[in-house]
Design an enzyme around this catalytic site. Structure first.
Site, mmCIF file in Angstrom:
data_model
loop_
_atom_site.group_PDB
_atom_site.id
_atom_site.type_symbol
_atom_site.label_atom_id
_atom_site.label_comp_id
_atom_site.label_asym_id
_atom_site.label_seq_id
_atom_site.Cartn_x
_atom_site.Cartn_y
_atom_site.Cartn_z
ATOM 1 N N ASP A 132 78.107 42.615 21.847
ATOM 2 C CA ASP A 132 77.208 42.677 20.698
ATOM 3 C C ASP A 132 77.031 44.121 20.210
ATOM 4 O O ASP A 132 77.664 45.053 20.709
ATOM 5 C CB ASP A 132 75.870 42.041 21.065
ATOM 6 C CG ASP A 132 75.328 41.135 19.971
ATOM 7 O OD1 ASP A 132 75.578 41.421 18.779
ATOM 8 O OD2 ASP A 132 74.660 40.139 20.301
ATOM 9 N N GLU A 191 80.227 42.024 15.906
ATOM 10 C CA GLU A 191 79.770 43.141 15.076
ATOM 11 C C GLU A 191 79.084 42.636 13.796
ATOM 12 O O GLU A 191 78.578 43.421 13.025
ATOM 13 C CB GLU A 191 80.988 44.036 14.747
ATOM 14 C CG GLU A 191 80.670 45.398 14.174
ATOM 15 C CD GLU A 191 80.513 45.361 12.658
ATOM 16 O OE1 GLU A 191 79.742 46.178 12.112
ATOM 17 O OE2 GLU A 191 81.158 44.520 12.003
ATOM 18 N N TRP A 192 79.114 41.322 13.552
ATOM 19 C CA TRP A 192 78.422 40.633 12.462
ATOM 20 C C TRP A 192 79.067 40.826 11.092
ATOM 21 O O TRP A 192 78.516 40.373 10.081
ATOM 22 C CB TRP A 192 76.943 41.017 12.363
ATOM 23 C CG TRP A 192 76.230 41.160 13.675
ATOM 24 C CD1 TRP A 192 76.356 40.358 14.771
ATOM 25 C CD2 TRP A 192 75.293 42.170 14.033
ATOM 26 N NE1 TRP A 192 75.567 40.806 15.796
ATOM 27 C CE2 TRP A 192 74.893 41.921 15.369
ATOM 28 C CE3 TRP A 192 74.753 43.255 13.352
ATOM 29 C CZ2 TRP A 192 73.977 42.719 16.040
ATOM 30 C CZ3 TRP A 192 73.841 44.050 14.020
ATOM 31 C CH2 TRP A 192 73.461 43.780 15.340
ATOM 32 N N GLY A 193 80.207 41.504 11.023
ATOM 33 C CA GLY A 193 80.915 41.614 9.760
ATOM 34 C C GLY A 193 80.460 42.719 8.841
ATOM 35 O O GLY A 193 80.980 42.866 7.737
ATOM 36 N N ASP A 219 74.235 35.820 12.415
ATOM 37 C CA ASP A 219 74.084 34.639 13.269
ATOM 38 C C ASP A 219 73.991 33.367 12.435
ATOM 39 O O ASP A 219 73.258 33.298 11.439
ATOM 40 C CB ASP A 219 72.826 34.765 14.124
ATOM 41 C CG ASP A 219 72.977 35.807 15.214
ATOM 42 O OD1 ASP A 219 74.105 36.313 15.407
ATOM 43 O OD2 ASP A 219 71.965 36.116 15.874
#
Length: 438
Positions: A148, A191-193, A213
C-alpha cells in the site's frame, strides 16, 4: 537574489515498460481478501473459516487458491530487533500455524504491507525494513505481498518519488530470491492510480491498482471500468491492471454492506474477469448465497481470465451507441462495447451502463479480431449455451446495468452473392478502383 529554477527532463522511464518476468505471476491471481468483508475485525478462526468455505464450495478447485491477510495482522509495534510481531489476540498460536492449515486446504497465504512508515490502518509499514519483513513473511508462510501507499516519509528522507519507494521492495524481493535460491514473492502495487502505475508498474511487480478503493455500489464499479477502458493495453502476461477486490454478492443489502443488484454483480464479475484483473473475493463465503457462488464459479469467464496463451485484456471498440464518438471519458457511463482475442475464440463484452433496458447492437467487423466475410458461431458465457450463427451483426437486449459475454468462433465463409459485399461498405472497392455503392 532569487534562486534560479532549472527544469531537467529525465528519460529513466521513457519507452514502453517491459513486464517483470521473474518467474511468478504470469496469470492473474485468484483468491480471497479479508478487507472488504471484515476490515480489521478478523482473526485466525475467521480466516480458516473462509479458507474452509473456499474448499467446500469448490472455489479452490476453480483456481481461487490464495488468501490475503489485508492489514491489521501484526501488533502495532515491532520487537526490539525491529521484527514484525503477530497480533497476539487474533493469532494466539502465531500466524505460521494458520498458513500451515491453509496450505493443507490447497491455499497459499498473502501478506499486506506499505511503502511508508505505517500501513493505512496504522500498523507497521515496511519502509526501511523491506528485506527484514520479507524474511519474516517467508518464515510465516507467505509468498505474495500487497503493498500500500500510506504514511510515506518526508521527501528529504526518501529522496525518491513513488517509483523509487516501490522499487525498494522490488529490489529486496530480487535480492532475497537470489540469496536464498527461492522463488520470488509475487508483488502487487496498491498505489490507487494517482501516479499512473500502469506506465511503470510492470517494471516492478505483477499487478497495480488503477483506482481508489472499490465500494459496493454501481457508480464505484463504473468509475473503475471507465479508467480501465483507457489503459487496457497495459495488461499482459506478468503485469496487469488491478481493478480491486470483488464485491460480488453484496447486492440488495443496503449501505455500507452493499446495494448492488444481481445484474450489477454479474456485470462486475464479467468486467473484472475479461479485463484480466486479479480476482480476490471480498464477500463472507460462510454466508454466501448460491447465486453469489454461481457468479464466482463461472468457468467460462474464469477460463478467459486464466488463458495460458493470451495475456491481453479485452479493450473497447466503441464507447457509446454512436460509433463516431470514441474515447469518451465518463465515470457514470463507461465504454459499452468491448472485444479481444483468446485461445477459445473472439471475446465480446456488452455492458448496458444505462438505468433502463437497452438494445446494444454492433457489426462483427468492429472487432479487430474478427475476419470479414465469415460466419461465426455464438456461445453465451452466462447461459453456457450455443446461440446460433451470427452474420455480420449482433443485437442483444440487456436489463439496466446488465451484461452479455459472448465467445465467437469461425463457422465458415458467408454465402455467395450477399449484398452489400462488405460489412463496412464505405471503403468497399471494385478491382478498377471505384467504390461499391450500397
Amino acid at each position: 537574489m532569487s534562486p534560479t529554477h532549472v527544469t531537467v527532463g529525465l528519460l529513466a522511464l521513457a519507452g514502453s515498460a517491459i513486464a517483470l518476468n521473474n518467474g511468478v505471476g504470469k496469470l492473474p491471481k485468484l483468491g480471497y481478501n479479508t478487507f472488504n468483508g471484515f476490515g480489521c475485525s478478523y482473526d485466525a478462526d475467521i480466516i480458516l473459516a473462509q479458507g474452509q468455505a473456499m474448499k467446500d464450495l469448490g472455489l479452490v478447485e476453480l483456481g481461487y487458491n490464495s488468501l490475503l491477510f489485508d492489514d491489521c495482522f501484526t501488533e502495532k509495534e515491532r520487537d526490539k530487533r525491529g521484527r514484525l510481531v503477530p497480533h497476539a489476540e487474533k493469532f494466539p498460536d502465531g500466524i505460521k500455524s494458520v498458513t500451515k492449515k491453509l496450505k493443507k486446504l490447497g491455499i497459499s497465504s498473502n501478506a499486506y504491507s506499505d511503502a511508508g512508515y505505517q500501513t493505512c490502518a496504522g500498523y507497521p509499514g515496511s519502509y526501511g525494513h523491506e528485506a527484514q519483513d520479507l524474511a519474516t513473511w517467508a518464515e510465516w508462510g507467505f509468498d505474495y505481498v500487497k503493498y500500500d501507499n500510506c504514511y510515506i516519509p518526508f521527501d528529504n528522507v526518501t529522496q525518491e518519488n513513488v517509483y523509487g519507494r516501490y522499487k525498494r521492495m522490488t529490489d529486496a524481493i530480487a535480492e532475497r530470491a537470489k540469496k536464498t535460491r527461492s522463488k520470488p514473492f509475487e508483488y502487487s502495487l496498491c498505489e490507487w492510480g494517482w501516479q499512473q502505475p500502469w506506465v511503470w508498474g510492470k517494471k516492478l511487480g505483477q499487478s497495480w491498482r488503477v483506482n481508489g478503493d472499490i465500494k459496493p455500489w454501481w457508480s464505484s464499479l463504473t468509475a473503475i471500468i471507465n479508467t480501465a477502458s483507457f489503459i487496457s493495453h497495459a495488461t499482459d502476461f506478468y503485469g496487469r491492471n488491478d481493478l480491486d477486490i470483488l464485491e460480488v454478492g453484496n447486492y440488495g443489502q443496503g449501505e455500507p454492506h452493499g446495494n448492488l443488484t444481481f445484474e450489477e454483480s454479474k456485470s462486475h464479475f464479467t468486467a473484472w474477469a475479461l479485463l484480466k484483473s486479479p480476482l480476490f473475493i471480498g464477500t463472507d463465503l460462510t454466508n454466501a448465497s448460491q447465486a453469489t457462488i454461481d457468479i464466482l464459479s463461472n468457468k467460462d469467464l474464469l477460463k478467459i481470465n486464466q488463458d495460458p496463451n493470451v495475456g491481453e485484456s479485452i479493450s473497447p471498440f466503441r464507447w457509446h451507441s454512436d460509433p463516431d464518438a470514441p474515447f469518451v471519458f465518463d465515470n457514470d457511463h463507461p465504454a459499452q462495447y468491448w472485444t479481444g482475442n483468446s485461445s477459445y475464440g473472439v471475446v465480446f463484452m456488452l455492458l448496458n451502463t444505462l438505468d433502463e433496458t437497452a438494445e446494444l447492437s454492433f457489426n462483427l467487423t468492429e472487432s479487430w479480431a474478427i475476419r470479414a466475410g465469415r460466419l461465426y458461431d455464438v456461445y453465451d458465457m452466462w447461459s453456457h449455451t450455443n446461440n446460433g450463427t451470427a452474420y455480420r451483426d449482433i443485437s442483444i437486449t440487456l436489463p439496466p446495468h446488465g451484461v452479455a459475454a459472448l465467445l465467437l468462433n469461425d463457422a465458415g465463409p458467408e454465402p455467395e452473392g450477399i449484398e452489400p459485399y462488405c460489412a463496412g461498405y464505405w471503403q468497399c472497392s471494385w478491382p478498377n478502383g471505384t467504390y461499391y455503392s450500397n
